[in-house]
Design a protein around this motif. Structure first.
Motif, PDB file in Angstrom:
ATOM      1  N   PHE A  42      -7.553   4.837  -0.436  1.00 48.40           N
ATOM      2  CA  PHE A  42      -6.836   3.565  -0.419  1.00 48.40           C
ATOM      3  C   PHE A  42      -6.907   2.984   0.986  1.00 48.40           C
ATOM      4  O   PHE A  42      -6.765   3.714   1.964  1.00 48.40           O
ATOM      5  N   TRP A  43      -7.055   1.659   1.092  1.00 48.02           N
ATOM      6  CA  TRP A  43      -6.907   0.992   2.381  1.00 48.02           C
ATOM      7  C   TRP A  43      -6.573  -0.461   2.135  1.00 48.02           C
ATOM      8  O   TRP A  43      -6.652  -0.954   1.017  1.00 48.02           O
ATOM      9  N   GLU A  44      -6.185  -1.137   3.195  1.00 47.93           N
ATOM     10  CA  GLU A  44      -5.717  -2.523   3.090  1.00 47.93           C
ATOM     11  C   GLU A  44      -6.575  -3.386   4.021  1.00 47.93           C
ATOM     12  O   GLU A  44      -6.305  -3.479   5.211  1.00 47.93           O
ATOM     13  N   GLU A  74       1.810   2.042  -3.536  1.00 44.80           N
ATOM     14  CA  GLU A  74       0.673   2.562  -4.303  1.00 44.80           C
ATOM     15  C   GLU A  74       0.387   4.006  -3.936  1.00 44.80           C
ATOM     16  O   GLU A  74       0.161   4.844  -4.809  1.00 44.80           O
ATOM     17  N   ILE A  80      -4.797  -4.382  -1.570  1.00 46.46           N
ATOM     18  CA  ILE A  80      -5.083  -2.952  -1.531  1.00 46.46           C
ATOM     19  C   ILE A  80      -6.420  -2.691  -2.204  1.00 46.46           C
ATOM     20  O   ILE A  80      -6.667  -3.165  -3.315  1.00 46.46           O
ATOM     21  N   LYS A  91      -8.939   0.396  -3.527  1.00 45.15           N
ATOM     22  CA  LYS A  91      -8.956   1.814  -3.885  1.00 45.15           C
ATOM     23  C   LYS A  91     -10.346   2.117  -4.418  1.00 45.15           C
ATOM     24  O   LYS A  91     -10.794   1.489  -5.374  1.00 45.15           O
ATOM     25  N   ILE A  96       0.823  -1.212   0.000  1.00 44.94           N
ATOM     26  CA  ILE A  96       0.000   0.000   0.000  1.00 44.94           C
ATOM     27  C   ILE A  96       0.860   1.266   0.000  1.00 44.94           C
ATOM     28  O   ILE A  96       0.518   2.258  -0.628  1.00 44.94           O
TER      29      ILE A  96
END
Length: 176
Positions: free
Chosen positions: A148-150, A102, A156, A158, A99
């Motif tokens: 964005f988050w995981e 990115e 990832i 988005k 992440i």
């Protein structure tokens, strides 16, 4: 300019050219890619696990999965669309990777980073930012809101669009 002419002559030549706008590289480069619609099962096979999905969806949402492959990247885009209201839709791009890398690729707008850290309700760190955008249908559009988050290590998510970032935070917080 470089020449053996007198300075006055060079100045006249320079003034005759006028002032232009220097070329600027685009913020995003178009990448050739192959896309195809796939099933939920194929998307999960690609990911290698069940795909966590948001519970905050448009009423009667139609969900489609699109696999995109380019030279250096693969992703699955999950589209959530209302069958009756085209404004009630959103997308989640799912990528495998880091992440931080990115988020590091987010283009600057007017020479500045737009990336901001946000803590989701479950404690996960998300990253909100903007991408330059334009639309023939909406001449006032200048940027898309991006989050964005995981949801799990190495995966990832988005999500992006024209809604306020708070809407995308609610979507991210509803992913189970």
């Amino acid at each position: 300019m470089a020449s053996g002419l007198a300075v006055d002559e060079l100045k006249k030549m320079a003034e005759s050219v006028g002032v232009g706008t220097p070329l600027t590289p685009p913020d995003q480069y178009e990448i050739e890619s192959d896309t195809k619609t796939i099933t939920a099962e194929e998307a999960e096979k690609w990911l290698g696990s069940k795909i966590p999905m948001p519970t905050k969806l448009p009423v009667g949402a139609v969900i489609t999965y699109i696999l995109t492959k380019s030279e250096d990247e693969e992703s699955v885009t999950v589209n959530f669309q209302s069958p009756t209201n085209t404004d009630e839709r959103f997308f989640i791009d799912i990528m495998k990777g880091d992440i931080q890398k990115e988020v590091g690729k987010v283009p600057y707008i007017d020479g500045k980073s737009t990336v901001k850290e946000i803590k989701l309700a479950n404690g996960t760190t998300a990253y909100a930012c903007q991408y330059k955008a334009w639309s023939a249908q909406d001449p006032n559009l200048t940027a898309l809101q991006v989050l964005f988050w995981e949801p799990s290590k190495g995966v990832i998510y988005k999500t992006f669009g024209t809604k306020p970032i708070e809407e995308y935070v609610k979507i991210a917080e509803s992913v189970k």
